[in-house]
Write a protein that holds these residues in place. Structure first.
Motif, PDB file in Angstrom:
ATOM      1  N   GLN A   9       3.513  -7.810  -6.409  1.00  8.16           N
ATOM      2  CA  GLN A   9       4.102  -8.774  -5.583  1.00  8.16           C
ATOM      3  C   GLN A   9       5.710  -8.584  -5.647  1.00  8.16           C
ATOM      4  OE1 GLN A   9       2.607 -10.591  -3.606  1.00  8.16           O
ATOM      5  NE2 GLN A   9       0.236 -10.102  -4.134  1.00  8.16           N
ATOM      6  N   TYR A  65      -2.407  -0.355   3.728  1.00 10.28           N
ATOM      7  CA  TYR A  65      -2.250  -1.600   3.459  1.00 10.28           C
ATOM      8  C   TYR A  65      -1.394  -1.912   2.358  1.00 10.28           C
ATOM      9  CZ  TYR A  65      -3.365  -6.358   1.718  1.00 10.28           C
ATOM     10  OH  TYR A  65      -3.178  -7.524   1.011  1.00 10.28           O
ATOM     11  N   HIS A  66      -1.818  -1.083   1.212  1.00  9.29           N
ATOM     12  CA  HIS A  66      -1.208  -1.270  -0.070  1.00  9.29           C
ATOM     13  C   HIS A  66       0.202  -0.511  -0.115  1.00  9.29           C
ATOM     14  CE1 HIS A  66      -4.409  -3.226  -2.041  1.00  9.29           C
ATOM     15  NE2 HIS A  66      -5.293  -2.256  -1.624  1.00  9.29           N
ATOM     16  N   ARG A  69       2.726  -2.671   1.643  1.00  7.85           N
ATOM     17  CA  ARG A  69       3.139  -3.922   0.521  1.00  7.85           C
ATOM     18  C   ARG A  69       3.844  -3.592  -0.224  1.00  7.85           C
ATOM     19  NH1 ARG A  69      -0.436  -5.153  -2.585  1.00  7.85           N
ATOM     20  NH2 ARG A  69       0.317  -7.417  -3.174  1.00  7.85           N
ATOM     21  N   LEU A  72       7.583  -3.746   1.282  1.00  3.31           N
ATOM     22  CA  LEU A  72       8.071  -4.970   1.727  1.00  3.31           C
ATOM     23  C   LEU A  72       9.487  -5.260   0.985  1.00  3.31           C
ATOM     24  CD1 LEU A  72       4.863  -6.984   2.548  1.00  3.31           C
ATOM     25  CD2 LEU A  72       6.673  -5.791   4.288  1.00  3.31           C
ATOM     26  N   SER A  92       9.355 -12.656   6.629  1.00  2.00           N
ATOM     27  CA  SER A  92       8.224 -11.829   6.252  1.00  2.00           C
ATOM     28  C   SER A  92       7.540 -11.264   7.195  1.00  2.00           C
ATOM     29  CB  SER A  92       7.309 -12.803   5.248  1.00  2.00           C
ATOM     30  OG  SER A  92       6.519 -13.566   6.080  1.00  2.00           O
ATOM     31  N   SER A  96       7.014  -7.156   7.782  1.00  2.24           N
ATOM     32  CA  SER A  96       5.793  -6.528   7.956  1.00  2.24           C
ATOM     33  C   SER A  96       5.589  -5.482   8.934  1.00  2.24           C
ATOM     34  CB  SER A  96       4.463  -7.675   7.915  1.00  2.24           C
ATOM     35  OG  SER A  96       4.496  -8.400   6.693  1.00  2.24           O
TER      36      SER A  96
END
Length: 375
Positions: A9, A65-66, A69, A72, A92, A96
């Motif tokens: 994260q 998707y990963h 992330r 980001l 955010s 995205s």
């Protein structure tokens, strides 16, 4: 190193990418995006605590998707005034959107084309990391394959140079290389058809009568080899080609894929389509070079440099087909595009010793060469 991709994260992701993936290497956005894809795919297939098992293909959706992330933390947040209006005061949502624009299916296809990913067809496309190997380019090696930088031996990590989505090594680095090698010809892929073969196929393709007369709203364009400027500017609206008769290359915009086109061969009579046949899986840029040659158009590539210098620049009028583009991308330090000049594609930082290899690769496109050396 084991990595739980799903648990990374924010700042953890930033630290993982900068410290673990890239080490001390400074990365441009394209290099960062490519390495994020490699690292995620490697972790999910082989290297992570949540890996799916050895050589288990990963779906396009999961990989994107990963990888997004991971990207980001590096994206610019949306201005607070705008994001607050949209109910996203932290920006955010905007980040995205940026991630989706920068890491998409086209990036995966590009990495597959340069030999880093393997594409597998199931009910949808799936991906595997390609095996690591060194490709000799002449003045350096290309590191191909899906092995992320953090999984390389430390001695090699320090010698990597990033160039867009490619990774390069000095020739002296091969003494520490524990993997296999691949020839340049093999890495570039199968030898494409010659321009004469493409011209012959273009003229001999069977055409079928059209069932509907196109209208201006169809946004159809036709390629006019005799037109002025680079190839991109020789695509003209069909409604303007009122004098065109004979076989022509035609394109329609993709309805679901902005920026992409569907191509076909058509028989025109005074700008009206009489017959047509769709083209599938064609290198359209190469076909345009073939049509240029058939129309008697002379294409010149210009060398620039200093007498006795170690590097050269190559200036071109039009973009290159995929195979030649990949070779120049690997052998030059940078590509710049100057839309306001006739020679808009400028490949810079080409080692003098790589010039014969490049000329050998570009001559089959019908290119001739001119020199402009200063003292």
């Amino acid at each position: 190193m084991t990595v739980d991709i799903e648990l990374l994260q924010g700042e953890q992701a930033r630290y993982f990418v900068t410290s673990s993936l890239l080490g001390a290497i400074q990365a441009a956005p394209a290099a960062l995006q490519a390495e994020a894809v490699r690292a995620v795919l490697w972790a999910l297939c082989r290297g992570g605590t949540n890996s799916l098992g050895g050589d288990t293909p990963v779906s396009t959706r999961t990989l994107l998707y990963h990888a997004r992330r991971l990207l980001l933390p590096f994206l610019e947040p949306q201005p607070a005034s705008l994001s607050a209006d949209q109910g996203q005061p932290d920006g955010s949502g905007f980040a995205s959107t940026q991630a989706r624009e920068q890491i998409d299916r086209r990036l995966l296809e590009r990495l597959a084309e340069q030999g880093d990913l393997l594409q597998i067809r199931h009910t949808e496309w799936h991906w595997l990391p390609a095996p690591p190997r060194l490709v000799p380019l002449g003045s350096r090696y290309l590191l191909a394959g899906g092995l992320p930088l953090h999984a390389l031996p430390g001695t090699l990590q320090k010698q990597i140079t990033l160039r867009t989505t490619l990774r390069l090594l000095r020739l002296a680095a091969d003494k520490d290389w524990p993997y296999t090698y691949q020839s340049l010809a093999s890495w570039l892929g199968p030898q494409p058809p010659s321009l004469r073969e493409l011209q012959s196929a273009f003229l001999q393709t069977p055409l079928a009568p059209v069932e509907r007369t196109p209208t201006a709203s169809d946004q159809i364009e036709v390629y006019l080899p005799q037109g002025h400027g680079p190839q991109e500017e020789r695509w003209q609206p069909l409604i303007r080609a009122v004098t065109a008769s004979g076989r022509y290359l035609l394109r329609r915009p993709g309805y679901w894929s902005p920026g992409r086109f569907h191509y076909s061969i058509v028989l025109l009579r005074q700008g009206q389509i009489l017959q047509e046949s769709p083209l599938e899986d064609q290198d359209i840029t190469r076909l345009c070079y073939a049509l240029d040659q058939a129309a008697g158009r002379r294409t010149i590539a210009h060398w620039y440099g200093q007498a006795g210098g170690q590097t050269l620049e190559l200036h071109l009028e039009s973009r290159l087909p995929r195979r030649e583009y990949r070779l120049l991308l690997a052998l030059s330090a940078r590509l710049t595009t100057e839309r306001s000049t006739p020679l808009r594609y400028r490949w810079q930082g080409i080692a003098v010793e790589d010039r014969p290899r490049l000329e050998e690769a570009l001559r089959p496109l019908g290119l001739t060469f001119a020199e402009h050396f200063s003292r």
